[in-house]
Design a protein around this motif. Sequence first.
Motif, PDB file in Angstrom:
ATOM      1  N   LYS A  79       0.841  -1.194   0.000  1.00 41.80           N
ATOM      2  CA  LYS A  79       0.000   0.000   0.000  1.00 41.80           C
ATOM      3  C   LYS A  79       0.881   1.251   0.000  1.00 41.80           C
ATOM      4  CE  LYS A  79      -3.964   2.059   2.361  1.00 41.80           C
ATOM      5  NZ  LYS A  79      -4.894   1.944   3.519  1.00 41.80           N
ATOM      6  N   VAL A  80       0.571   2.191  -0.886  1.00 43.87           N
ATOM      7  CA  VAL A  80       1.358   3.413  -1.015  1.00 43.87           C
ATOM      8  C   VAL A  80       0.429   4.617  -1.034  1.00 43.87           C
ATOM      9  CG1 VAL A  80       3.318   2.353  -2.216  1.00 43.87           C
ATOM     10  CG2 VAL A  80       1.359   3.171  -3.537  1.00 43.87           C
ATOM     11  N   GLU A  81       1.024   5.753  -0.731  1.00 42.59           N
ATOM     12  CA  GLU A  81       0.329   7.032  -0.768  1.00 42.59           C
ATOM     13  C   GLU A  81       0.971   7.909  -1.847  1.00 42.59           C
ATOM     14  OE1 GLU A  81      -2.354   7.786   0.866  1.00 42.59           O
ATOM     15  OE2 GLU A  81      -2.388   5.910   2.028  1.00 42.59           O
ATOM     16  N   LEU A 108      10.917   5.885  -9.395  1.00 41.39           N
ATOM     17  CA  LEU A 108       9.477   5.742  -9.616  1.00 41.39           C
ATOM     18  C   LEU A 108       8.740   5.997  -8.306  1.00 41.39           C
ATOM     19  CD1 LEU A 108       9.371   2.558 -11.885  1.00 41.39           C
ATOM     20  CD2 LEU A 108       9.685   4.947 -12.529  1.00 41.39           C
ATOM     21  N   PHE A 109       7.676   6.798  -8.381  1.00 41.38           N
ATOM     22  CA  PHE A 109       6.902   7.145  -7.195  1.00 41.38           C
ATOM     23  C   PHE A 109       5.422   7.108  -7.534  1.00 41.38           C
ATOM     24  CE2 PHE A 109       8.087  10.931  -9.514  1.00 41.38           C
ATOM     25  CZ  PHE A 109       6.910  11.652  -9.616  1.00 41.38           C
ATOM     26  N   ALA A 110       4.602   6.945  -6.515  1.00 41.07           N
ATOM     27  CA  ALA A 110       3.155   6.828  -6.690  1.00 41.07           C
ATOM     28  C   ALA A 110       2.527   8.203  -6.882  1.00 41.07           C
ATOM     29  CB  ALA A 110       2.548   6.130  -5.481  1.00 41.07           C
ATOM     30  N   LEU A 111       1.514   8.245  -7.743  1.00 43.48           N
ATOM     31  CA  LEU A 111       0.757   9.476  -7.990  1.00 43.48           C
ATOM     32  C   LEU A 111      -0.591   9.485  -7.276  1.00 43.48           C
ATOM     33  CD1 LEU A 111       1.436   9.953 -11.820  1.00 43.48           C
ATOM     34  CD2 LEU A 111       2.595  11.067  -9.904  1.00 43.48           C
ATOM     35  N   ILE A 112      -1.105   8.315  -6.957  1.00 41.41           N
ATOM     36  CA  ILE A 112      -2.393   8.212  -6.283  1.00 41.41           C
ATOM     37  C   ILE A 112      -2.266   7.171  -5.173  1.00 41.41           C
ATOM     38  CG2 ILE A 112      -3.696   8.842  -8.364  1.00 41.41           C
ATOM     39  CD1 ILE A 112      -4.390   5.874  -8.671  1.00 41.41           C
ATOM     40  N   PRO A 113      -3.165   7.177  -4.208  1.00 43.38           N
ATOM     41  CA  PRO A 113      -3.140   6.110  -3.190  1.00 43.38           C
ATOM     42  C   PRO A 113      -3.643   4.797  -3.783  1.00 43.38           C
ATOM     43  CG  PRO A 113      -4.987   7.591  -2.802  1.00 43.38           C
ATOM     44  CD  PRO A 113      -4.175   8.217  -3.902  1.00 43.38           C
ATOM     45  N   GLY A 114      -3.033   3.720  -3.389  1.00 49.06           N
ATOM     46  CA  GLY A 114      -3.434   2.408  -3.899  1.00 49.06           C
ATOM     47  C   GLY A 114      -2.392   1.367  -3.540  1.00 49.06           C
ATOM     48  N   SER A 130       2.914  -0.198 -11.633  1.00 51.26           N
ATOM     49  CA  SER A 130       1.686   0.583 -11.611  1.00 51.26           C
ATOM     50  C   SER A 130       1.143   0.627 -10.196  1.00 51.26           C
ATOM     51  CB  SER A 130       0.637  -0.011 -12.561  1.00 51.26           C
ATOM     52  OG  SER A 130       1.093  -0.003 -13.904  1.00 51.26           O
ATOM     53  N   VAL A 131       0.218   1.564  -9.997  1.00 49.03           N
ATOM     54  CA  VAL A 131      -0.494   1.677  -8.720  1.00 49.03           C
ATOM     55  C   VAL A 131      -1.972   1.506  -9.007  1.00 49.03           C
ATOM     56  CG1 VAL A 131      -1.082   3.176  -6.796  1.00 49.03           C
ATOM     57  CG2 VAL A 131       1.252   3.158  -7.687  1.00 49.03           C
ATOM     58  N   ASP A 132      -2.555   0.504  -8.411  1.00 48.77           N
ATOM     59  CA  ASP A 132      -3.960   0.174  -8.642  1.00 48.77           C
ATOM     60  C   ASP A 132      -4.809   0.709  -7.484  1.00 48.77           C
ATOM     61  OD1 ASP A 132      -6.329  -0.835  -9.519  1.00 48.77           O
ATOM     62  OD2 ASP A 132      -5.867  -2.936  -9.044  1.00 48.77           O
TER      63      ASP A 132
END
Length: 209
Positions: A79-81, A108-114, A130-132
């Motif tokens: 889980k990422v923010e 690489l970094f997350a753009l949305i929570p998922g 990817s971030v789902d």
Amino acid sequence: MLRTVVPRLSVGLSGLRPPSTSPFALGVPSNIPFTCLTNANPTTSLQVRWATKKSGGSTKNGRTSQPKYLGFKALHSAKVEPGNIIIRQRGTEWAPGHNVGMGRDHTLFALIPGRVVLHYDLKRQKRFVSVDDGSLPPLPTRPQMKRRLADSLDLEKYLAMDGEGRLAYVQQQIQDIARQDKVEQTMDLGASLMKKGRRKFDLVDLTLL
């Protein structure tokens, strides 16, 4: 360590002759000064002291560079923010996928929570991150895509071909799989847009404004 060097008598065609006083003829190492041997009596033994100090080795780890801390910081299904770093890397070994950004140093970094999803694109032969957030369709991993490609091949037809024919046949199968996946993704996207419970929106023709 002391070594005793005893000069030898050399026999020639004319009989016995005095031994040479050269340090090389006496068996003395060449690193001993010649002046120390000119006054030596050739009929007596000569003591030579050899070096006993062991030479030091070389090292390849004499640098003081700072650690780079490369690698994954969030693995698959973690889980990422927004803004969380997923992986630090040199180069694009892992490419940014859906909802993932890339910095100047290929971080690489997350753009949305998922949750993080690691998947593979068979057509481009590339691994993606990817971030789902719950809206993405199932994304296959590399072993799954390799197995799918192997199952789609006709073994008898593949073995009957030469090297160039096999390559063209495999590339054609990859194109067919990519085309099929694109159709399925379009259908899944349309179904998700028509799902009940989504927020309604109105279509506006911008040409009339």
